[in-house]
Structures are given as C-alpha cells and as structure tokens.
Design an enzyme around this catalytic site. Structure first.
Site, PDB file in Angstrom:
ATOM      1  CB  SER A 131      -0.891   0.020   1.249  1.00 37.76           C
ATOM      2  OG  SER A 131      -1.523   1.278   1.411  1.00 37.76           O
ATOM      3  CE1 TYR A 144      -3.954  -2.616   5.251  1.00 37.19           C
ATOM      4  CE2 TYR A 144      -3.238  -0.447   4.499  1.00 37.19           C
ATOM      5  CZ  TYR A 144      -3.758  -1.699   4.224  1.00 37.19           C
ATOM      6  OH  TYR A 144      -4.072  -2.034   2.921  1.00 37.19           O
ATOM      7  CB  ALA A 145       1.629   2.327   8.080  1.00 34.73           C
ATOM      8  CB  ALA A 146       3.763  -1.563  11.151  1.00 35.82           C
ATOM      9  CE  LYS A 148      -1.401  -4.195   3.332  1.00 37.08           C
ATOM     10  NZ  LYS A 148      -1.567  -5.513   2.690  1.00 37.08           N
TER      11      LYS A 148
END
Length: 236
Positions: A131, A144-146, A148
């Site tokens: 992402s 979520y960022a971690a 992706k």
C-alpha cells in the site's frame, strides 16, 4: 499471457483479490483462490479453497494438495489483509496483534509454506500486496502501515534471496482504490485524498489487477525487487 501457469491468490474471494483472480484466469492461468470468505463469483479456471494465512497446518495441507495435483506453483499473490484503524493513543493491543498476524506474519507463513513449490517452476513470480501507506505512512494506521512496509521489505529480501533460482519478487502499492474498505471512509477523508491525487479520482480493482498481470507475466521477466505504485500520483 499466462497460459499454463498455476497461480495462488490469498484473499481471492472479493475486492482486489477477486479482480486479480479473474484477470489471471481470463489470461489463461489456472487459479487457486485461497480465502476464508465464500466467493461471490465463479470462473472455469478458478478453484476456491479455504485458506487461513495464520494457520500453518492449513497452509501445509493446501501446499500438499497443489503439489499432488500440479507439482509446482508459478505465481503467488499475497493479497489477504485487514484493517483495524485507530490513532496510536487509542489503538488497542488486540487490533495491533490481529493486523500484524494476518497482514505481516500471514505473508511470511504463506511464502514459507509455498516457496518450495515456487522453486519447482522454471520461472516464478511472487507479488506482495502492499500500500502507499507502507511507503509514505498515514495517520491512524500505525498497525496497517507497519505491515505494508514489512511486506515491501520482504519482497525486496526475497528478490535477493531467490533471484539466482529464477524467482522474481515484487510488491504493488495501491493508493485509494474503490473497494469495501474504502466505501466506509468519511466523506472528508475521501475529499482530502482526491485533492492530493493528480488524477482526481480513486482507482478501481482492475487497475491493480492489471499491474499484477504485468508482474506475473513474462512482460516483467527482468523486473524484481520493485514496488509498483498504482495510486494516480498520490503524494508526488
């Protein structure tokens, strides 16, 4: 374009995973869609199996079935994932753990479970669904960022680890794509995203599926370790 290829797509029952499964099938691949959710579509080249990316025994069973039936795996798309968004100070540990377990460890579980089959292919392709938030970060999405960012790092690592065995590994980083996940976004969030996107629109799942087709096919036979952004120019 993918004639004779055997492909496994996790999270292939809906959204981006569904579009990738159909795109691959329409281009000649034999597709196995692995998901815990029942699909709402059918295609003669797509079979559906119950696959839980957090269950290593389940993964082993599916791998054995594919080995017995096909003897190899040519394409793996690590697409299964969830969101549990919250600002850091409000984020529950359980929501951190669940997203990490499915989105990050799940990709590790699946790759480890199927890599021996991928290496039996003359030329295999692994695609991790990342992402733009894994590249740029995003408020309210620490977990979520971690994950992706992590799957991007794994894709690059596997490109180096398995390149000599003719296995290519890449990641796709979609921007805001019209799916069930984005349908629940507040209107103000959508307006902000569109204002920061040069093309002034959201993408659709087929845009991502087209990118996956490129990375899965011989059109990208000299492409590995890359992150392909499909984001309309978001955050240029």
């Amino acid at each position: 374009m993918l004639n004779g290829k055997i492909a496994l797509i996790t999270g292939g029952s809906r959204g981006i995973g569904k579009e990738i499964a159909l795109k691959f099938a329409e281009n000649g691949a034999t597709v196995i869609s692995g998901d815990l959710i029942d699909p709402d579509y059918s295609h003669e080249n797509v079979s559906h199996v119950k696959l839980n990316v957090t269950d290593r025994e389940n993964i082993k069973e599916i791998a054995n079935e594919i080995k017995e039936k096909y003897g190899r795996l040519d394409i793996l798309v690590n697409n299964a994932g969830i969101t549990r968004d919250s600002l850091l100070q409000r984020m529950k540990e359980a929501d951190w753990d669940l997203v990490i377990d499915i989105n990050l460890k799940g990709v590790y579980n699946v790759m480890q479970g199927f890599v021996s089959l991928l290496l039996k292919s003359k030329a295999s392709s692994v695609i991790n669904m990342a992402s733009v938030v894994g590249v740029d970060g995003n408020a309210g999405q620490t977990n979520y960022a971690a994950t992706k960012g992590g799957v991007i790092a794994m894709a690059k690592t596997w490109a180096k680890e398995f390149g000599r065995k003719n296995l290519r590994s890449n990641a796709i980083a979609p921007g805001f794509i019209e799916t069930n996940m984005t349908h629940v976004l507040p209107e103000k969030v959508v307006e902000t995203v569109l204002a920061n996107t040069p093309l002034r629109k959201m993408g659709d799942a087929e845009d991502v599926a087209n990118a996956a087709l490129y990375l899965a096919s011989d059109m990208s036979k000299f492409v590995t370790g890359q992150v392909l952004r499909v984001d309309g120019g978001l955050n240029l």
